[in-house]
Design a protein around this motif. Structure first.
Motif, PDB file in Angstrom:
ATOM      1  N   HIS A   1       0.792  -1.240   0.000  1.00 41.78           N
ATOM      2  CA  HIS A   1       0.000   0.000   0.000  1.00 41.78           C
ATOM      3  C   HIS A   1       0.825   1.290   0.000  1.00 41.78           C
ATOM      4  N   HIS A   2       2.158   1.169  -0.059  1.00 40.88           N
ATOM      5  CA  HIS A   2       2.978   2.391  -0.183  1.00 40.88           C
ATOM      6  C   HIS A   2       3.445   2.627  -1.618  1.00 40.88           C
TER       7      HIS A   2
ATOM      8  N   ASP B   1       1.829  -5.342  11.589  1.00 38.66           N
ATOM      9  CA  ASP B   1       2.762  -4.450  12.283  1.00 38.66           C
ATOM     10  C   ASP B   1       2.071  -3.624  13.366  1.00 38.66           C
TER      11      ASP B   1
ATOM     12  N   GLY C   1       2.043  -5.230   5.849  1.00 36.46           N
ATOM     13  CA  GLY C   1       3.312  -5.295   6.572  1.00 36.46           C
ATOM     14  C   GLY C   1       3.224  -6.151   7.822  1.00 36.46           C
TER      15      GLY C   1
ATOM     16  N   ASP D   1      -3.272  -1.993   8.326  1.00 30.51           N
ATOM     17  CA  ASP D   1      -1.832  -2.000   8.581  1.00 30.51           C
ATOM     18  C   ASP D   1      -1.527  -0.794   9.482  1.00 30.51           C
ATOM     19  N   ALA D   2      -0.471  -0.871  10.264  1.00 22.34           N
ATOM     20  CA  ALA D   2      -0.156   0.225  11.193  1.00 22.34           C
ATOM     21  C   ALA D   2       0.179   1.531  10.472  1.00 22.34           C
ATOM     22  N   HIS D   3       0.636   1.405   9.231  1.00 26.64           N
ATOM     23  CA  HIS D   3       1.032   2.604   8.480  1.00 26.64           C
ATOM     24  C   HIS D   3      -0.101   3.105   7.582  1.00 26.64           C
TER      25      HIS D   3
HETATM   26 ZN   LIG Z   1       2.957  -1.205   7.694  1.00 22.90          ZN
END
Ligand SMILES: [Zn+2]
Length: 305
Positions: free
Chosen positions: A125-126, A244, A285, A166-168
């Motif tokens: 997703h980045h 994550d 992640g 996800d954490a990010h």
């Molecule tokens: Zn992440």
């Protein structure tokens, strides 16, 4: 529910693994931990073609994904002069391209069956058509979405929901879909960590920004409230189920337990099933030793769906 996996999803990094906190064999570990459930496991068999990826990327990115310097930077490993692009491609990019094919296969099968498909890898997703970063080279969800529309499996009028836990913050998805008003993004993320881009954060339709140290109970309550805000008529949902968020994870900064992760995925998939929305789970992640345990606990919790 069916799992999507291939033995070549695993990153067999050799010496490179000492340069990155990534558990490269996580996918095979998960599979062996859920073996007793007897779930059917299907493989994408071949990676997504260069043409398919190029169709999605803009002109500059088509060059960058073939350039060692840019790929190293996106993978967040230090530059190593004696490693060739071909080596990187074989060890990391090929498994990622196979994962992209897995997410596309998952979406097709979910649309066919109306049920849940769980791709053990993917959830990059980045990445977008314009940038790659954060160990993400190809945006599997955006590429899958583009192919589904091209093949007539979805139309641009069909509403799609991406639930990113996800954490990010999923800056690649937010950027990729920012002009597609029928693709909605629900993003639960630690607002104190990378990526800090205000522009992409503003594109999230259902934002759930959390602060570092948030524990499972609050996390799950906030997620539950956000799910209730989403519509009930999506043609398809993608989930970026990063692990994550675990307290043990050094990058995510949140405080969830293995049980919290299992409860999270169960909450999401039960919500989607209630509204008869086909769903594709992707890995996202997750770099701690507990990651495989959390994914397998989540699959176990959702196995009957
Ligand atoms: Zn992440």
């Amino acid at each position: 529910m069916q799992l999507i996996y291939d033995k070549d999803y695993n990153y067999r990094l050799g010496l490179l693994q000492y340069l990155h906190p990534f558990e490269g064999e996580k996918f095979s570990q998960v599979l062996s931990m859920v073996n007793d459930l007897g779930l059917s496991v299907i493989s994408p068999n071949s990676m997504v073609s260069e043409e398919t990826i190029d169709e999605y990327l803009n002109e500059l990115m088509r060059l960058k994904v073939r350039n060692k310097e840019f790929v190293f930077r996106a993978l967040e490993v230090p530059k190593i002069p004696f490693i060739s692009f071909n080596y990187l491609h074989k060890k990391i990019l090929k498994p990622m391209r196979l994962a992209v094919a897995g997410t596309l296969l998952g979406a097709e099968r979910a649309l066919d069956s109306g049920g849940v498909m769980w791709n053990l890898s993917g959830g990059f997703h980045h990445a977008s058509y314009q940038f790659m970063q954060g160990f993400c080279i190809y945006n599997d969800i955006a590429i899958a979405h583009q192919q589904l529309i091209k093949n007539g499996r979805l139309s641009t009028d069909d509403k799609v929901l991406i639930i990113d836990v996800d954490a990010h913050h999923g800056n690649g998805n937010a950027f990729s879909f920012r002009e597609q008003t029928n693709v909605h993004l629900l993003d639960v993320y630690n607002e104190d960590i990378y990526p800090l881009s205000g522009f992409t954060r503003e594109q999230v339709d259902f934002p759930v920004p959390l602060t570092s140290g948030t524990l499972g109970e609050e996390y799950l309550a906030r997620l539950s409230s956000a799910l209730e805000l989403t519509d009930s008529d999506y043609a398809l949902a993608f989930i970026v189920a990063g692990t994550d968020v675990l307290a043990e994870d050094k990058l995510g900064g949140l405080g969830l337990s293995v049980e919290d992760v299992a409860a999270r995925e169960k909450m999401i998939l039960e919500h989607l099933q209630k509204h008869k929305i086909p769903a594709v789970v992707t890995g996202g992640g997750g770099y701690s030793k507990q990651s495989a345990k959390a994914v397998s606990a989540a699959i176990r919790a959702c196995a009957s769906l």
